[in-house]
Design a protein around this motif. Sequence first.
Motif, PDB file in Angstrom:
ATOM      1  N   PHE A 119      -1.592   7.437  -8.383  1.00  0.00           N
ATOM      2  CA  PHE A 119      -2.304   6.213  -8.000  1.00  0.00           C
ATOM      3  C   PHE A 119      -1.327   5.036  -8.068  1.00  0.00           C
ATOM      4  CE2 PHE A 119      -6.997   7.118  -8.394  1.00  0.00           C
ATOM      5  CZ  PHE A 119      -6.904   8.459  -8.722  1.00  0.00           C
ATOM      6  N   LEU A 120      -1.662   3.970  -7.379  1.00  0.00           N
ATOM      7  CA  LEU A 120      -0.899   2.728  -7.510  1.00  0.00           C
ATOM      8  C   LEU A 120      -1.833   1.591  -7.893  1.00  0.00           C
ATOM      9  CD1 LEU A 120       1.376   2.888  -4.311  1.00  0.00           C
ATOM     10  CD2 LEU A 120       2.109   3.228  -6.696  1.00  0.00           C
ATOM     11  N   VAL A 163      -7.230  -1.491  -9.776  1.00  0.00           N
ATOM     12  CA  VAL A 163      -7.276  -2.921  -9.471  1.00  0.00           C
ATOM     13  C   VAL A 163      -7.706  -3.757 -10.670  1.00  0.00           C
ATOM     14  CG1 VAL A 163      -8.067  -4.661  -7.829  1.00  0.00           C
ATOM     15  CG2 VAL A 163      -8.087  -2.249  -7.160  1.00  0.00           C
ATOM     16  N   LYS A 164      -6.864  -4.732 -10.995  1.00  0.00           N
ATOM     17  CA  LYS A 164      -7.213  -5.763 -11.972  1.00  0.00           C
ATOM     18  C   LYS A 164      -7.391  -7.045 -11.162  1.00  0.00           C
ATOM     19  CE  LYS A 164      -5.249  -8.302 -15.945  1.00  0.00           C
ATOM     20  NZ  LYS A 164      -4.253  -8.269 -17.042  1.00  0.00           N
ATOM     21  N   ALA A 165      -8.620  -7.457 -10.989  1.00  0.00           N
ATOM     22  CA  ALA A 165      -8.887  -8.617 -10.136  1.00  0.00           C
ATOM     23  C   ALA A 165      -9.632  -9.691 -10.915  1.00  0.00           C
ATOM     24  CB  ALA A 165      -9.706  -8.191  -8.917  1.00  0.00           C
ATOM     25  N   ASP A 166      -9.358 -10.939 -10.614  1.00  0.00           N
ATOM     26  CA  ASP A 166     -10.015 -12.071 -11.271  1.00  0.00           C
ATOM     27  C   ASP A 166      -9.932 -11.962 -12.787  1.00  0.00           C
ATOM     28  OD1 ASP A 166     -10.977 -13.427  -8.920  1.00  0.00           O
ATOM     29  OD2 ASP A 166     -12.465 -11.837  -8.712  1.00  0.00           O
ATOM     30  N   VAL A 220     -11.247   4.017  -5.707  1.00  0.00           N
ATOM     31  CA  VAL A 220     -10.858   2.732  -6.278  1.00  0.00           C
ATOM     32  C   VAL A 220     -11.237   2.732  -7.754  1.00  0.00           C
ATOM     33  CG1 VAL A 220     -11.305   0.249  -6.296  1.00  0.00           C
ATOM     34  CG2 VAL A 220     -11.172   1.488  -4.120  1.00  0.00           C
ATOM     35  N   VAL A 221     -10.249   2.506  -8.594  1.00  0.00           N
ATOM     36  CA  VAL A 221     -10.508   2.344 -10.018  1.00  0.00           C
ATOM     37  C   VAL A 221     -10.473   0.832 -10.267  1.00  0.00           C
ATOM     38  CG1 VAL A 221      -9.584   2.734 -12.325  1.00  0.00           C
ATOM     39  CG2 VAL A 221      -9.528   4.571 -10.619  1.00  0.00           C
ATOM     40  N   TRP A 222     -11.640   0.280 -10.506  1.00  0.00           N
ATOM     41  CA  TRP A 222     -11.790  -1.180 -10.573  1.00  0.00           C
ATOM     42  C   TRP A 222     -11.999  -1.567 -12.029  1.00  0.00           C
ATOM     43  CZ3 TRP A 222     -11.445  -4.595  -6.474  1.00  0.00           C
ATOM     44  CH2 TRP A 222     -11.855  -5.910  -6.726  1.00  0.00           C
ATOM     45  N   VAL A 270     -15.976   4.412  -5.829  1.00  0.00           N
ATOM     46  CA  VAL A 270     -15.504   3.382  -6.760  1.00  0.00           C
ATOM     47  C   VAL A 270     -15.864   3.836  -8.172  1.00  0.00           C
ATOM     48  CG1 VAL A 270     -15.791   0.990  -7.565  1.00  0.00           C
ATOM     49  CG2 VAL A 270     -15.867   1.509  -5.104  1.00  0.00           C
ATOM     50  N   ALA A 271     -14.942   3.668  -9.103  1.00  0.00           N
ATOM     51  CA  ALA A 271     -15.274   3.882 -10.515  1.00  0.00           C
ATOM     52  C   ALA A 271     -14.873   2.626 -11.280  1.00  0.00           C
ATOM     53  CB  ALA A 271     -14.531   5.095 -11.067  1.00  0.00           C
TER      54      ALA A 271
END
Length: 682
Positions: A237-238, A284-287, A319-321, A358-359
């Motif tokens: 994963f990236l 993803v690390k968002a906000d 997607v790992v959110w 999505v997880a």
Amino acid sequence: TYEEGYACWLRYHAVEDEPLRQSYLRACASIAMPGASTVLDAARRELSDGLRAMLGTAPAPASAEDASIVAGVFGSDPRLGAKSLTGAEGVRLDEDGFVIRRSIDGPIVLAANTERGVLYAAFRFLKLLQTGASIERLDVTDSPANRLRMINHWDNMDGSIERGYAGRSIFFRDGRFVEHLSRIRDYARLLASVGLNAVSINNVNVHAAETRLIAEDLLPDVARVADVFRAYGVRLFLSVNYAAPIELGGLATADPLDPEVAEWWAERAETIYRYVPDFGGFVVKADSEFRPGPFTYGRNHADGANMLADALAPHGGIVVWRCFVYNCLQDWRDRKTDRARAAYDHFKPLDGRFRDNVALQIKNGPMDFQVREPVSPLLGGMTNTNQLMELQITQEYTGQQRHLCYLVPQWKEALDFDTYARGEGSLASEAASGALFDRLIGGLAAVSNIGDDPNWTGHPLAQANFYGFGRLAWDPRAAADDIAREWIRMTFGGDPQVIRVVSDMLLQSWDIYESYTAPLGVGWMVNPNHHYGPNVDGYEYAKWGTYHFADRQGIGVDRTVASGTGYTSQYHSPRSDRYESLSACPDELLLFFHHVPYTHLLASGKSVIQHIYDSHFEGADRAAELLARWDSLQGAVPEATFREARERFVHQAEHAKEWRDQINTYFYRKSGIPDAHGRTIY
Ligand code: GCW
């Protein structure tokens, strides 16, 4: 020597008990493995190398009719049996599960539904020999509880590792991928040996250089690394930058509802899959902590995650959110804003609105990997969304691999935590695996503790955390002491004294560390930025909203509904009632949930202030004993390992005293209450 620590738990010590070695040799005289593929080749190599090291001879190749070991996918040879969905006692056998069978005088059969399962069977079989088990008769059926068993790296392309304590990155150096991949291959072996099947290789804080990992010029390198992992059944994963459409694509926006943005990501995904056909997906690390995200555009996190999920879906990616989203700028006068509430407040209202691929990745606690925290109420709070529990193997707040802190008991508490989401017995581990709410994707992810140090983890005994995470990701019901003992046996061999001393040290180490650091669940008494060493007010006078509110009367964070932030209401009853109640709240979490006077009596019968003094005096003494106990093993463990650990135990004993003295003097001066036993407090 270099190899001593490098091989970790795959050292394959020679079997010394001669009758046992003879029985193993008879059982492992020859081997047949029908089929050819990189994963099967890896399994073949592991069996042959491992058995040679332990027994002195590798099994000879033979035909399936004559071989003493037959290993392969069900149906690839009659002796392996037909494809099967259930094993012994009706255990469900999923795509990564396997069976190991041997009836009297029959061959040893290692069989699985997939090649990856065969590889896992091979490692498990080797482990039976590593731990001295009898293999006269075998009937093992095993399947992982979690589909996703993942390691997250926080590695940057300059070679540094955010929160890394064991050297530099094994993936990157000076802005590029490393040239030689042999160390990555050795790493992939370690992952596979404990059943881990996914890895993200770059930091969730994706800076400029790493944003380019999904650009055409770097994808060939990504593909090279993915090839290495694939041979061991591990998907790559990236971590991606949410603002990549702007920073990489030159678009004016990264708004997830903008069709051009969605198209840009879809095109990116297609390109990535051309290079890496089994690419796992995006982390993803968002906000979060100033990283970009959908909030910038007035969108929510379901909008943000789903757009990426749609780009990956045609290719089978996920997607790992991450749910580590909180307002990190809180004024100390504001007693209503609560970082602990944040993940739940943001994500619970979106439950059911995420795509199937999505997880949501949720840290085990609501704050940030402290020594002691309650379990995040989001685990079991959402019923209609895939969840992953995120643990931290790297010891950011737990001694930075200079102090001994075996984290498996801490993780066990999180996994075994009853969320009451569907009544009693609704374990957090089952919320994470997906079993609780019949979700298809689920599992555990953890932040890696390895780097390019010769022994991978800096502190040699920190390898036990890496190993232990893998074991729990496969089987969250495994016990902390069993995991410790088997790790010691595989790493150091079968000397009963080593097993006894090291397992006691490991199993007590979390408690010891907790006792001389921040008391009663309050957390955070560390230096801001690097997070090492005592600094009681380090965060109290910073803007991050992680206050303990100690004043001359008392200490703690009031998170009750009655008078505080209301955080306790995020739990299901009766859990919520227990935390809300001053008398029912467990001692070790008291200051996490309540603000109390120093004279408040704990369930233990001690006052808060006396507990602080006692635990800190005892904790520092126990840290010093760790050194003495380790010294008793000189000559019984490899010399290099002995020295590397000893250096750290010396430091730990000293540093524990510093913790003790700083914490004790701070609370003595705040409260004015002396120690009942008159010990030295500065
Ligand atoms: O624990 C904190 C760390 C940050 C980290 C962040 C996160 C990668 O101090 O270094 O950033 O958590 O989990 O995103």
